[in-house]
Design a protein around this motif. Structure first.
Motif, short mmCIF file in Angstrom:
data_model
loop_
_atom_site.label_atom_id
_atom_site.label_comp_id
_atom_site.label_asym_id
_atom_site.label_seq_id
_atom_site.Cartn_x
_atom_site.Cartn_y
_atom_site.Cartn_z
N LEU A 59 0.83 -1.21 0.00
CA LEU A 59 0.00 0.00 0.00
C LEU A 59 0.86 1.26 0.00
O LEU A 59 0.55 2.24 -0.68
N THR A 60 1.95 1.25 0.75
CA THR A 60 2.86 2.39 0.75
C THR A 60 3.48 2.57 -0.62
O THR A 60 3.65 3.70 -1.10
N SER A 61 3.80 1.47 -1.27
CA SER A 61 4.42 1.56 -2.60
C SER A 61 3.45 2.18 -3.61
O SER A 61 3.88 2.90 -4.52
N ILE A 62 2.16 1.92 -3.47
CA ILE A 62 1.17 2.52 -4.37
C ILE A 62 1.19 4.04 -4.23
O ILE A 62 1.22 4.78 -5.22
N GLY A 63 1.17 4.52 -2.98
CA GLY A 63 1.23 5.95 -2.75
C GLY A 63 2.49 6.57 -3.32
O GLY A 63 2.45 7.66 -3.92
N ASP A 64 3.61 5.89 -3.15
CA ASP A 64 4.87 6.39 -3.69
C ASP A 64 4.83 6.45 -5.22
O ASP A 64 5.26 7.43 -5.83
N ARG A 65 4.31 5.40 -5.84
CA ARG A 65 4.28 5.35 -7.30
C ARG A 65 3.38 6.43 -7.88
O ARG A 65 3.66 6.99 -8.95
N LEU A 66 2.29 6.74 -7.20
CA LEU A 66 1.38 7.75 -7.71
C LEU A 66 2.02 9.14 -7.72
O LEU A 66 1.60 10.02 -8.49
N THR A 67 3.01 9.36 -6.87
CA THR A 67 3.74 10.64 -6.91
C THR A 67 4.94 10.56 -7.84
O THR A 67 5.37 11.59 -8.39
N GLU A 68 5.49 9.38 -8.04
CA GLU A 68 6.67 9.23 -8.91
C GLU A 68 6.30 9.21 -10.39
O GLU A 68 7.06 9.71 -11.24
N TRP A 69 5.16 8.62 -10.71
CA TRP A 69 4.79 8.42 -12.11
C TRP A 69 4.67 9.73 -12.89
O TRP A 69 5.20 9.83 -14.01
N PRO A 70 3.98 10.76 -12.39
CA PRO A 70 3.89 12.00 -13.17
C PRO A 70 5.25 12.60 -13.48
O PRO A 70 5.49 13.09 -14.60
N VAL A 71 6.16 12.58 -12.51
CA VAL A 71 7.50 13.14 -12.73
C VAL A 71 8.24 12.32 -13.78
O VAL A 71 8.86 12.87 -14.70
N HIS A 72 8.18 11.00 -13.65
CA HIS A 72 8.85 10.13 -14.63
C HIS A 72 8.28 10.36 -16.02
O HIS A 72 9.03 10.44 -17.00
N THR A 73 6.96 10.47 -16.11
CA THR A 73 6.32 10.67 -17.41
C THR A 73 6.79 11.97 -18.06
O THR A 73 7.08 12.01 -19.26
N LEU A 74 6.88 13.03 -17.29
CA LEU A 74 7.33 14.31 -17.83
C LEU A 74 8.76 14.23 -18.34
O LEU A 74 9.10 14.86 -19.35
N THR A 75 9.60 13.46 -17.69
CA THR A 75 11.01 13.38 -18.09
C THR A 75 11.20 12.64 -19.41
O THR A 75 12.22 12.85 -20.08
N VAL A 76 10.24 11.77 -19.78
CA VAL A 76 10.42 10.99 -21.01
C VAL A 76 9.59 11.53 -22.18
O VAL A 76 9.70 11.01 -23.29
N LEU A 77 8.78 12.55 -21.97
CA LEU A 77 7.98 13.10 -23.06
C LEU A 77 8.82 13.62 -24.24
O LEU A 77 8.36 13.55 -25.38
N PRO A 78 10.04 14.13 -24.00
CA PRO A 78 10.85 14.58 -25.15
C PRO A 78 11.15 13.49 -26.17
O PRO A 78 11.63 13.81 -27.27
N PHE A 79 10.85 12.21 -25.87
CA PHE A 79 11.12 11.19 -26.88
C PHE A 79 10.16 11.28 -28.06
O PHE A 79 10.17 10.43 -28.95
N ILE A 80 9.34 12.34 -28.11
CA ILE A 80 8.49 12.56 -29.28
C ILE A 80 9.35 12.69 -30.54
O ILE A 80 8.92 12.33 -31.64
N ILE A 81 10.60 13.14 -30.38
CA ILE A 81 11.51 13.23 -31.54
C ILE A 81 11.83 11.84 -32.06
O ILE A 81 11.89 11.60 -33.27
N ILE A 82 12.02 10.88 -31.14
CA ILE A 82 12.30 9.50 -31.56
C ILE A 82 11.05 8.90 -32.20
O ILE A 82 11.14 8.18 -33.21
N VAL A 83 9.89 9.19 -31.64
CA VAL A 83 8.63 8.72 -32.22
C VAL A 83 8.46 9.28 -33.63
O VAL A 83 8.05 8.57 -34.56
N TRP A 84 8.78 10.53 -33.78
CA TRP A 84 8.67 11.19 -35.09
C TRP A 84 9.56 10.52 -36.12
O TRP A 84 9.17 10.32 -37.27
N LEU A 85 10.76 10.12 -35.70
CA LEU A 85 11.66 9.43 -36.62
C LEU A 85 11.06 8.09 -37.06
O LEU A 85 11.15 7.72 -38.23
#
Length: 410
Positions: free
Chosen positions: A205-231
């Motif tokens: 249960l603690t890990s769920i709470g941690d992941r819910l705060t970690e996921w948005p930050v992680h997602t934002l850090t990988v959004l720049p791969f749109i350039i790779i998607v575009w390729l």
């Protein structure tokens, strides 16, 4: 065909998902095979509770293992899936166009599918894995569909100029890293390791709470791969993987350049992580930046490598998909979403400190991570082959298709 067809048929109904006869071997073979590298990377992160996931004080065989992971796997495997994601966006739109459904129907299907990927990503992150990529894929897919998918050839070719310019950056970083390594003072700075709270949580249960705060930050850090998607989308518009023989020179050059940059860029930090190279903090910081920037070139490099492999297999006497190993890997590639989600379930059950904690209960966390990764991947290969023999989709693919196309198109 070098561009998407702008069909304006009278039938507004979108057609269903890709049929088996429409599939090219290279994309499926690439996805199925590369899930092994994804498993090795994610299992290591789960065992060590940090990113990128490596034994801080390796001994014996763990030292070359660390080196190989930084050179071939960490930050080098996942960009391949970004390339293939972009490739798939164009393929899906092209199938809708060819059916006469119209460009509006294609856009609607793509937006709906990617919106559901964001939902899948949120659920995946909350329940299993903070490092989820599905949500980022969904966001990038929506943006790409609305902004770039239907643009003309001049706009599409911009991605080639972007990649050409980006190639200069890791080369410059490599020169800086070499200079600091040769001219820096004595030191023994460690390879960076960023702790992840959800991976060291005392209970689920603690890990769920941690992941819910970690996921948005992680997602934002990988959004720049749109350039790779575009390729990847650019390659799909030219049918590079559907006709690898025609594009052999391009595939060879991309494999050599992409993998050459990616592998070479991972060597310095890999040597530090393995304990073969000792450097001061300034040099390690330069190695780390080089490692991170060069990794994205592994995406097109690995895709090109599998395109060449598919070409080689197609020249054999037997159909590529009739070869047992190739067929099983391609079957997993067709069900890569299910395979990816299954892996995350394994990490939670087998490697979490509040579950079986295999890494903590054995004398070698590195060995535990490697063995678990290989066995989990083999389980998905066998499971996918079994489903293929019965002409059944993966469970996650079935749900996503139902949500995207509706019950009659699933």
């Amino acid at each position: 065909m070098t561009a998407l067809t702008h069909a304006h048929g009278t039938n507004p109904t979108a057609r269903g998902p890709v049929r088996r006869a429409e599939r090219a071997l290279a994309p499926d073979l690439a996805r199925g095979s590369m899930l092994l590298l994804i498993a090795l990377a994610n299992a290591a992160v789960a065992v060590f509770g940090n990113q990128p996931g490596a034994e801080a004080s390796p001994h014996g065989w763990e030292r070359p293992f660390n080196l190989l992971m930084f050179v071939f796997v960490h930050a080098r495997a996942y960009p391949m899936f970004a390339v293939m994601f972009g490739y798939g966006l164009v393929q899906l739109a092209r199938r809708q166009d060819a059916s006469g459904a119209g460009s509006g129907a294609a856009r609607s299907v793509l937006v709906r599918r990617n919106a559901w990927l964001v939902v899948f990503g949120l659920v995946h992150a909350a329940l299993l894995n903070f490092g989820d990529f599905l949500g980022a894929y969904g966001i990038v897919g929506i943006v790409f569909t609305l902004v770039l998918l239907r643009r003309g050839e001049k706009v599409q070719r911009m991605v080639l100029w972007l990649w050409a310019a980006m190639t200069v950056y890791p080369l410059a970083l490599g020169a800086v890293a070499l200079h600091r390594a040769l001219n820096g003072g004595p030191g023994s700075a460690p390879a960076p390791a960023v702790g992840v709270d959800s991976l060291t949580a005392p209970d689920y249960l603690t890990s769920i709470g941690d992941r819910l705060t970690e996921w948005p930050v992680h997602t934002l850090t990988v959004l720049p791969f749109i350039i790779i998607v575009w390729l990847g989308a650019w390659a799909a518009r030219r049918g590079v993987l559907e006709d690898p023989a025609r594009h052999r020179k391009l595939l060879v050059r991309t494999a050599v350049a992409g993998l050459g940059i990616a592998f070479a860029g991972g060597v310095p930090l890999g040597l530090v992580s393995a304990g073969f190279l000792h450097a001061d903090q300034a040099a390690v910081d330069a190695f780390t930046l080089l490692y991170e920037v060069s990794g994205q070139f592994g995406g097109p490099g690995y895709v090109a490598l599998f395109g060449l492999l598919a070409l080689r297999l197609s020249r054999g006497r037997r159909s590529s998909r009739e070869r047992p190993v190739v067929g099983a890997l391609a079957a997993l590639g067709q069900r890569s979403l299910s395979g990816y989600l299954f892996q995350s379930l394994v990490w939670v059950v087998v490697l979490s400190p509040y579950a079986l904690d295999l890494g903590g209960r054995t004398g070698s966390p590195t060995l535990a991570a490697a063995v678990t990764a290989v066995l989990a991947w083999l389980a998905t290969v066998l499971g996918a082959a079994s489903l293929q023999r019965r002409s059944l989709p993966g469970p996650a693919e079935k749900v996503l298709r139902r949500l995207t196309y509706g019950p009659r198109k699933g």
